[in-house]
Design a protein around this motif. Structure first.
Motif, short mmCIF file in Angstrom:
data_model
loop_
_atom_site.label_atom_id
_atom_site.label_comp_id
_atom_site.label_asym_id
_atom_site.label_seq_id
_atom_site.Cartn_x
_atom_site.Cartn_y
_atom_site.Cartn_z
N ARG A 1 35.49 -2.76 120.52
CA ARG A 1 35.55 -2.31 121.81
C ARG A 1 35.37 -0.87 122.13
O ARG A 1 35.71 0.15 121.26
N SER A 2 34.84 -0.38 123.46
CA SER A 2 34.47 0.86 123.51
C SER A 2 35.91 1.51 123.92
O SER A 2 36.66 1.19 124.73
N GLU A 3 35.99 2.89 123.68
CA GLU A 3 37.04 3.76 123.72
C GLU A 3 36.35 5.00 124.58
O GLU A 3 37.20 6.03 124.44
N GLY A 4 35.44 4.86 125.30
CA GLY A 4 34.69 6.07 126.12
C GLY A 4 34.03 7.14 125.31
O GLY A 4 33.78 6.90 124.07
N ILE A 5 34.06 8.01 126.06
CA ILE A 5 33.31 9.41 125.59
C ILE A 5 34.17 10.31 124.53
O ILE A 5 34.97 10.73 125.23
N GLN A 6 33.99 10.39 123.53
CA GLN A 6 34.85 11.38 122.78
C GLN A 6 34.42 12.75 122.95
O GLN A 6 35.14 13.67 122.97
N CYS A 7 33.10 13.22 122.94
CA CYS A 7 32.78 14.31 123.11
C CYS A 7 31.20 14.43 123.24
O CYS A 7 30.71 13.10 123.70
N LYS A 8 30.38 15.48 123.29
CA LYS A 8 28.98 15.47 123.30
C LYS A 8 28.55 16.22 122.20
O LYS A 8 29.09 17.12 121.69
N VAL A 9 27.25 15.68 121.75
CA VAL A 9 26.44 16.15 120.59
C VAL A 9 25.11 16.16 120.77
O VAL A 9 24.72 15.68 121.87
N PHE A 10 24.20 16.88 120.16
CA PHE A 10 22.77 16.88 120.37
C PHE A 10 22.03 15.81 119.57
O PHE A 10 22.59 15.43 118.51
N THR A 11 21.12 15.08 120.26
CA THR A 11 20.28 13.99 119.63
C THR A 11 19.02 14.53 119.01
O THR A 11 18.49 14.06 118.00
N VAL A 12 18.67 15.98 119.12
CA VAL A 12 17.80 16.65 118.51
C VAL A 12 18.34 17.84 118.12
O VAL A 12 19.13 18.53 118.84
N GLN A 13 17.80 18.39 117.00
CA GLN A 13 18.55 19.83 116.46
C GLN A 13 18.27 20.90 117.40
O GLN A 13 17.39 21.49 117.63
N ALA A 14 19.43 21.59 118.04
CA ALA A 14 19.28 22.65 118.92
C ALA A 14 19.61 23.96 118.03
O ALA A 14 20.08 23.75 116.84
N PRO A 15 19.18 25.05 118.44
CA PRO A 15 19.54 26.34 117.69
C PRO A 15 20.77 26.44 117.42
O PRO A 15 21.85 26.07 118.32
N GLY A 16 21.07 26.46 116.04
CA GLY A 16 22.69 26.96 115.61
C GLY A 16 23.36 25.46 115.41
O GLY A 16 24.42 25.63 114.86
N THR A 17 22.72 24.45 115.24
CA THR A 17 23.46 23.14 115.09
C THR A 17 22.86 22.72 113.68
O THR A 17 21.76 23.03 113.13
N VAL A 18 23.81 21.92 113.17
CA VAL A 18 23.60 21.16 111.82
C VAL A 18 23.50 19.76 111.87
O VAL A 18 24.21 19.20 112.73
N PRO A 19 23.14 19.05 111.15
CA PRO A 19 23.42 17.49 111.22
C PRO A 19 25.01 17.07 110.91
O PRO A 19 25.48 17.53 109.84
N LEU A 20 25.11 16.31 111.53
CA LEU A 20 26.47 15.22 111.12
C LEU A 20 25.93 13.98 110.65
O LEU A 20 25.19 13.13 111.29
#
Length: 410
Positions: free
Chosen positions: A312-331
């Protein structure tokens, strides 16, 4: 080989005002011709004030003037350039004009049927060369005579003399709308081996380039021909390009009848510098939370909002990037099928009993402006890892295990 007098606008001198005039095996006269003498004195004065060379290569053409053998200007153009009275700039560096094509757009090019299939096929090759660079300007040939951005039309040698072709520079953010090709060389049985390069050169003028060797035309034309000034439309150095003429550049002033000039490295640098496609802004996307209850409870997180079967859906937890933005790392996401548990972490190594399922999104390793922690909890009895941005959302058998990463607030 005829002295193709104009393929003008260069990589290194990216000045949009140049038109391509290509000539063949003929010395350029030093003295004024009768045609030049027929040009009104006030026009010559305005051209000189704008920075054009008027001792040769100047003639009256229809309601305008052919300048420096391949730049076709109306009197309105001349008045505008003369009024600007731009200063000359050292000609040993590479430049563009002040006039460029604005925005991201497709430029439609029409070929007059009188020029024939060979010229149309040559245009297709020129277009292929430009489109291979994935610029913010793309090009396509159109058969629509009334709706196009550039028309390629035939004109006789009474207009262009022995020049191969001529064009002009952009105005008001739009490409120049006409390329004239000399019927002495094109149409019917007239087919030169350099046609694709000539057309690519003239397109270069239409979008704001001037001859690569505008400060030293002897480089491609030989002898001691005149050199071109900044011509009143600006001479702005293009970063990353050579500081002098470059062999085989598509914007050299002169070319042989069977010489092919596809883009060389410095040509590509100049085109990309002026017309590089701007990548779309990288924006964070919703990170959805799903839950499966029961003895083998499981939390699942994804940027795909479609609810998996059995969850079941519990909504949006947060926001992440789907392509690597500067300063980000893969989860990274891992899955234990026997325990029915998804596990997310920044370390790529696969935990025992799990299989790797790829990158769930791109996140931050540390805090910063606009970032919030993504906390991890674990329920040993149901073997379920639970991730939330609410530090107080644990309980009911879930034990706090620390901060996994930092994300964008939903």
């Amino acid at each position: 080989m005829k002295s193709f007098k104009s393929l003008i606008v260069a990589i290194t001198s990216c000045l949009v005002v140049c038109l391509t005039s290509c000539e063949v095996d003929k010395e350029i006269p030093i003295e004024n011709s009768n045609e030049q003498q027929s040009v009104p004195k006030h026009i010559i004065q305005k051209l000189e004030k704008a920075g054009f060379y008027t001792t040769e290569g100047l003639s009256k053409v229809g309601d305008g003037y052919l300048v420096e053998y391949d730049i076709l200007l109306t009197e309105e153009d001349i008045d505008e350039l003369s009024a600007e009275n731009k200063e000359f700039i050292d000609g040993e560096k590479q430049y563009r004009t002040n006039n460029l094509v604005s925005g991201t757009r497709t430029i439609r090019i029409y070929v007059d049927p009188a020029l024939g299939t060979f010229v149309r096929n040559s245009l297709d090759e020129a277009i292929r060369r430009y489109n291979a660079l994935n610029l913010r300007l793309s090009f396509r040939r159109t058969g629509n005579a009334s709706s196009n951005d550039i028309r390629i039309v035939p004109v006789g040698p009474n207009v262009l003399g022995t020049s191969y072709a001529a064009a002009n520079f952009p105005r008001n953010g739009r490409p120049h709308n006409r390329i004239q090709m000399n019927t002495l060389y094109y149409g019917g049985a007239n087919r030169l081996g350099n046609t694709a390069s000539v057309i690519a050169h003239e397109i270069g003028h239409c979008i704001g380039f001037r001859h690569t060797d505008y400060a030293d035309r002897s480089f491609s034309c030989g002898g001691n021909p005149f050199n071109e000034g900044p011509a009143g439309v600006g001479a702005i150095n293009i970063p990353g390009t050579p500081t002098g003429p470059v062999a085989n550049s598509w914007m050299l002033a002169c070319i042989g009848q069977n010489v092919n000039r596809p883009f060389i490295a410095s040509d590509r640098t100049a085109l990309l510098n002026l017309y590089r496609r701007t990548p779309p802004p990288i924006t964070p996307k919703p990170f959805y939370r799903f839950f499966r209850g029961g003895a083998k409870a499981n939390h699942y997180y994804s940027t795909n909002r479609s609810t998996p079967s059995g969850y079941r859906s519990e909504g949006i937890q947060c926001k992440v990037f789907t392509v690597q933005a500067p300063g980000t790392v893969p989860l990274y996401r891992f899955y234990n099928s026997s325990a029915v548990n998804h596990f997310y972490k920044l370390d790529r190594s696969t935990p025992s009993g799990y299989r790797y399922e790829g990158v769930a999104g791109y996140v931050y390793r540390s805090g910063g402006s606009g970032r919030i922690p993504l906390y991890r909890f674990y329920n040993r009895s149901t073997v379920d890892h639970f991730y939330t941005t609410n530090r107080n959302e644990g309980g009911n058998g879930y034990v706090y295990e620390g901060v996994t990463c930092y994300v964008i607030r939903r």
